[in-house]
Design an enzyme around this catalytic site. Structure first.
Site, short mmCIF file in Angstrom:
data_model
loop_
_atom_site.label_atom_id
_atom_site.label_comp_id
_atom_site.label_asym_id
_atom_site.label_seq_id
_atom_site.Cartn_x
_atom_site.Cartn_y
_atom_site.Cartn_z
N LYS A 234 0.85 -1.19 0.00
CA LYS A 234 0.00 0.00 0.00
C LYS A 234 0.89 1.24 0.00
O LYS A 234 0.59 2.24 -0.60
CB LYS A 234 -0.89 0.01 1.25
CG LYS A 234 -1.91 -1.12 1.26
CD LYS A 234 -2.82 -1.00 2.47
CE LYS A 234 -3.75 -2.19 2.57
NZ LYS A 234 -3.67 -2.89 3.83
N1 GLU Z 1 -3.58 -7.10 9.28
C1 GLU Z 1 -2.49 -7.75 8.64
C2 GLU Z 1 -2.22 -7.12 7.28
O1 GLU Z 1 -3.06 -6.48 6.71
C3 GLU Z 1 -2.72 -9.23 8.41
C4 GLU Z 1 -2.78 -9.96 9.67
C5 GLU Z 1 -2.98 -11.45 9.56
O2 GLU Z 1 -3.51 -11.95 8.56
O3 GLU Z 1 -2.61 -12.09 10.53
O4 GLU Z 1 -1.12 -7.24 6.80
#
Ligand code: GLU
Length: 328
Positions: free
Chosen positions: A265
């Protein structure tokens, strides 16, 4: 037993997709979401959407709604989430802070939490052979066994610096069978060392929040990008200490851009919203993602059509790129 609200007994498998709303959904995020959705639907599991928005400074206003909207546009749906509710909610991590505080208390009662007064620079200086991975050097244990007098002295030395809280890890291998990568084993004391549970700025760490949520939401199968494989042993250690069930893990290869870089991102990689704005149809995007994972040859396909033939062992193990001509 960790005494946060206990999850309802698990009868059906439960899968999740857990994006951080730090920007728009890009093709790499969308591919992980698609694969997690396909695994859930193929297994007849409940599919949970959890928004990992505890890192407030990195959270972009409006990103959560935009991610939900992009997922729906792609034909990915879920059974529980911030917009739908469900028994295991809330599904926004920012609304679960009291739960993480209770988990921290439970770990403290087990004598596994200590205050750390080090800055990043202190840790770098104290590491004799710093192996600087993407998360910084291994924590050398500086504050692990401080006496009360030493703690007071350190706090007084840096009155403007808050302490962080770390988990005292034990030496020994934490092994798991990754459903894609095969057997994996890590010794936390040798790799990252005592890791952060609550940061010096007061925010709960990703490792704590995600482990607690996977445990309390009764998640049985985690599918996510393989950039997170080294986080898994930390989360397993926390789940075990909290008396929560450890899910099975499948880490999928990440999508690369044309230059072989991982999409992010931050780099403003191709976003779903940009493709939508160009008038690209969702079936084309889904097909490109599925082709990059070796799941179809088709140039246009709906997400739901991929469910029947899906199996984890059909996913192409090499990180692959999406060809920009896919959308022309
Ligand atoms: N929130 C994390 C991300 O967007 C992913 C966390 C997970 O899948 O454990 O990279």
């Amino acid at each position: 037993m960790f005494d946060a609200d206990s999850p309802s007994p698990v009868t059906t498998p439960r899968c999740r997709y857990a994006p951080s709303p730090t920007g728009s959904l890009h093709l790499g995020n969308a591919r992980t979401a698609l694969l997690a959705f396909l695994q859930a639907r193929r297994m007849g599991a409940r599919f949970i959407l959890r928004i990992e928005d505890i890192d407030r400074p990195r959270t972009v206003p409006g990103a959560t709604e935009a991610i939900l909207d992009d997922l729906r546009w792609l034909g990915i749906d879920w059974d529980e989430g911030p917009d739908k509710g469900g028994d295991a909610g809330p599904y926004l991590q920012s609304e679960r802070l009291a739960i993480y505080a209770r988990a921290l208390d439970a770990l403290r009662e087990r004598g596994r939490v200590f205050e750390c007064f080090c800055s990043r620079a202190d840790i770098l200086r104290a590491s004799s052979a710093p192996q600087i991975g993407e998360e910084g050097p291994r924590y050398p244990g500086t504050c692990r066994d401080l006496t009360d007098a030493e703690k007071r002295e350190r706090a007084a030395r840096h009155p403007n610096r808050q302490s962080a809280l770390r988990l005292a890890v034990e030496p020994g291998q934490i092994a798991f069978e990754d459903e894609i990568l095969g057997p994996r084993a890590f010794d936390l004391s040798a790799t990252c060392g005592d890791f952060v549970l609550r940061r010096a700025d007061g925010l709960f760490a990703y490792q704590l929040a995600t482990a607690v949520d996977d445990g309390l939401m009764g998640i049985t199968h985690v599918l996510r990008g393989d950039d997170l494989v080294s986080s898994t042993p930390r989360q397993i250690a926390l789940l075990r200490l909290l008396g929560l069930k450890v899910p099975s893990y499948a880490h999928v290869p990440l999508l690369l851009d044309g230059g072989g870089e991982k999409l992010s991102k931050r780099l403003g990689s191709a976003t779903i919203s940009a493709l939508r704005a160009r008038g690209v149809r969702p079936e084309r995007v889904v097909a490109a993602l599925a082709r990059s994972a070796g799941l179809t040859e088709r140039l246009a396909i709906e997400a739901g059509e991929l469910v029947d033939g899906f199996a984890l062992d059909r996913i192409d193990r090499r990180a692959r790129a999406v060809d920009p001509v896919d959308f022309d």
